[in-house]
Design an enzyme around this catalytic site. Sequence first.
Site, PDB file in Angstrom:
ATOM      1  N   LYS A  72      33.696  79.254 -21.263  1.00 21.28           N
ATOM      2  CA  LYS A  72      34.517  79.877 -22.570  1.00 21.28           C
ATOM      3  C   LYS A  72      33.530  79.022 -23.395  1.00 21.28           C
ATOM      4  O   LYS A  72      33.032  78.188 -24.254  1.00 21.28           O
ATOM      5  CB  LYS A  72      36.160  78.903 -22.883  1.00 21.28           C
ATOM      6  CG  LYS A  72      36.489  79.350 -23.876  1.00 21.28           C
ATOM      7  CD  LYS A  72      38.090  79.243 -24.070  1.00 21.28           C
ATOM      8  CE  LYS A  72      38.635  78.947 -25.381  1.00 21.28           C
ATOM      9  NZ  LYS A  72      39.053  79.736 -25.767  1.00 21.28           N
ATOM     10  N   ARG A  75      37.875  71.676 -19.283  1.00 15.71           N
ATOM     11  CA  ARG A  75      37.325  72.869 -19.050  1.00 15.71           C
ATOM     12  C   ARG A  75      36.293  73.126 -19.144  1.00 15.71           C
ATOM     13  O   ARG A  75      35.596  73.620 -19.728  1.00 15.71           O
ATOM     14  CB  ARG A  75      38.232  73.924 -19.752  1.00 15.71           C
ATOM     15  CG  ARG A  75      37.995  75.377 -19.671  1.00 15.71           C
ATOM     16  CD  ARG A  75      39.460  76.548 -19.243  1.00 15.71           C
ATOM     17  NE  ARG A  75      39.570  75.993 -21.074  1.00 15.71           N
ATOM     18  CZ  ARG A  75      40.584  77.068 -21.589  1.00 15.71           C
ATOM     19  NH1 ARG A  75      41.412  78.173 -20.905  1.00 15.71           N
ATOM     20  NH2 ARG A  75      40.877  76.731 -22.611  1.00 15.71           N
ATOM     21  N   GLU A 123      41.613  90.831 -18.416  1.00 24.48           N
ATOM     22  CA  GLU A 123      42.700  89.725 -19.258  1.00 24.48           C
ATOM     23  C   GLU A 123      42.938  91.041 -20.845  1.00 24.48           C
ATOM     24  O   GLU A 123      41.844  91.638 -20.722  1.00 24.48           O
ATOM     25  CB  GLU A 123      42.264  88.865 -18.858  1.00 24.48           C
ATOM     26  CG  GLU A 123      40.560  88.737 -20.046  1.00 24.48           C
ATOM     27  CD  GLU A 123      40.390  86.910 -20.167  1.00 24.48           C
ATOM     28  OE1 GLU A 123      40.808  86.003 -19.661  1.00 24.48           O
ATOM     29  OE2 GLU A 123      39.196  86.886 -20.262  1.00 24.48           O
TER      30      GLU A 123
HETATM   31  N1  PXG Z   1      41.363  84.584 -21.796  1.00 22.62           N
HETATM   32  C1  PXG Z   1      40.410  84.173 -22.901  1.00 22.62           C
HETATM   33  C2  PXG Z   1      39.546  85.450 -23.153  1.00 22.62           C
HETATM   34  C3  PXG Z   1      40.910  83.816 -23.481  1.00 22.62           C
HETATM   35  O1  PXG Z   1      39.297  83.070 -25.313  1.00 22.62           O
HETATM   36  C4  PXG Z   1      42.716  82.618 -22.796  1.00 22.62           C
HETATM   37  C5  PXG Z   1      42.199  83.709 -21.891  1.00 22.62           C
HETATM   38  C6  PXG Z   1      44.051  82.068 -22.934  1.00 22.62           C
HETATM   39  O2  PXG Z   1      43.627  80.665 -22.322  1.00 22.62           O
HETATM   40  P1  PXG Z   1      44.538  79.662 -22.275  1.00 22.62           P
HETATM   41  O3  PXG Z   1      43.164  77.857 -21.923  1.00 22.62           O
HETATM   42  O4  PXG Z   1      44.534  79.770 -24.645  1.00 22.62           O
HETATM   43  O5  PXG Z   1      45.601  79.785 -22.171  1.00 22.62           O
HETATM   44  C7  PXG Z   1      41.805  82.321 -24.072  1.00 22.62           C
HETATM   45  C8  PXG Z   1      41.813  81.668 -24.650  1.00 22.62           C
HETATM   46  C9  PXG Z   1      41.645  82.202 -31.009  1.00 22.62           C
HETATM   47  C10 PXG Z   1      42.377  82.173 -29.400  1.00 22.62           C
HETATM   48  O6  PXG Z   1      41.426  80.999 -32.119  1.00 22.62           O
HETATM   49  C11 PXG Z   1      41.678  81.915 -28.655  1.00 22.62           C
HETATM   50  C12 PXG Z   1      41.804  81.510 -27.486  1.00 22.62           C
HETATM   51  C13 PXG Z   1      42.865  80.562 -27.381  1.00 22.62           C
HETATM   52  C14 PXG Z   1      43.724  80.097 -28.728  1.00 22.62           C
HETATM   53  C15 PXG Z   1      42.792  80.357 -29.723  1.00 22.62           C
HETATM   54  O7  PXG Z   1      42.138  83.789 -30.968  1.00 22.62           O
HETATM   55  N2  PXG Z   1      41.772  82.007 -26.520  1.00 22.62           N
END
Ligand code: PXG
Length: 294
Positions: free
Chosen positions: A154, A55, A187
Amino acid sequence: MSDAPLQILIDGVFYPEGEAKISVFDHGLLYGDGVFEGIRFYHDRVFRLEQHIDRIFDSAKAIHLEIPTTRAELADMVTATIRENSLHDGYIRLIVTRGVGGLGLSPYRCEKASVICIASTISLYPEEKYEKGLILATCATRRPTHDSLSPAVKSLNYLSNVMAKVEALQAGAEEGVMLNAEGYVAECTGDNIFIVKDGIIYTPTVASGSLYGITRKVVIELALEAGFDLREVMMSRYDLYTADELFLTGTAAEVVPVAEYDQRVIGSGEPGPVTRQLITAFRNLVETTGTPIY
Ligand code: PXG
């Protein structure tokens, strides 16, 4: 974890956290020009490391950023950083910035991207949230549209998510639901969304403006393995209000139930059976799979 300072990897060199610094001319700071990943490791194994590496390479490709390592080297940097800190369970923040350049938007003046890897522990939702469920509210700030910055990237530009989080907290909620420009549910500020209605599991399509969540993908696989009918659809707030069950997925949150959304009690107000089943399946999976660290 010991009290020793964390060792942070910057461009191949470990620095104690107090000395881990980047230039004020790094375009990651000046313009939010860069990409990142949040990755978890459990019991000496990194969960879904390859997908996170894929990713971040995809995010980088989309913003025309060349990561100065191979995929295998980047994956090795993640495990090496965990080893350097003698950690066993925790959280990785992997960052690739555009690198040092002049004052001026052009990335072509940045000679080389910088790679930063931080391995740390993570502050999780208290176990109580998994028993009682979170409170959500709709945010005013929308997800970016596909004709601006792709919501699938991301990137280091998380300001709209930060503003959305502020709106949710100011509304007295714990997480915020972000809609796309058309008003469909995309989301949460850092999590993907699922509902259960009449035994069928639904989640917004990625085209709605969500990230290709890695936990989302895992939960889809677990749900299909368990024999559920699962559909990726365009979804409105109405669908969330009237769901039997609502839950979020993300690297930090894992699978977490929702009890209330915009002052509507969701289902019975307690985590439902499908959510509980998927929490258990997810926890089993993270305990038993992953890339070995030691
Ligand atoms: N949507 C967004 C906008 C994200 O940033 C997810 C969905 C979930 O994706 P994953 O691949 O993690 O299942 C994310 C992920 C933090 C933090 O420090 C943020 C994320 C992941 C881990 C930590 O706030 N965002």
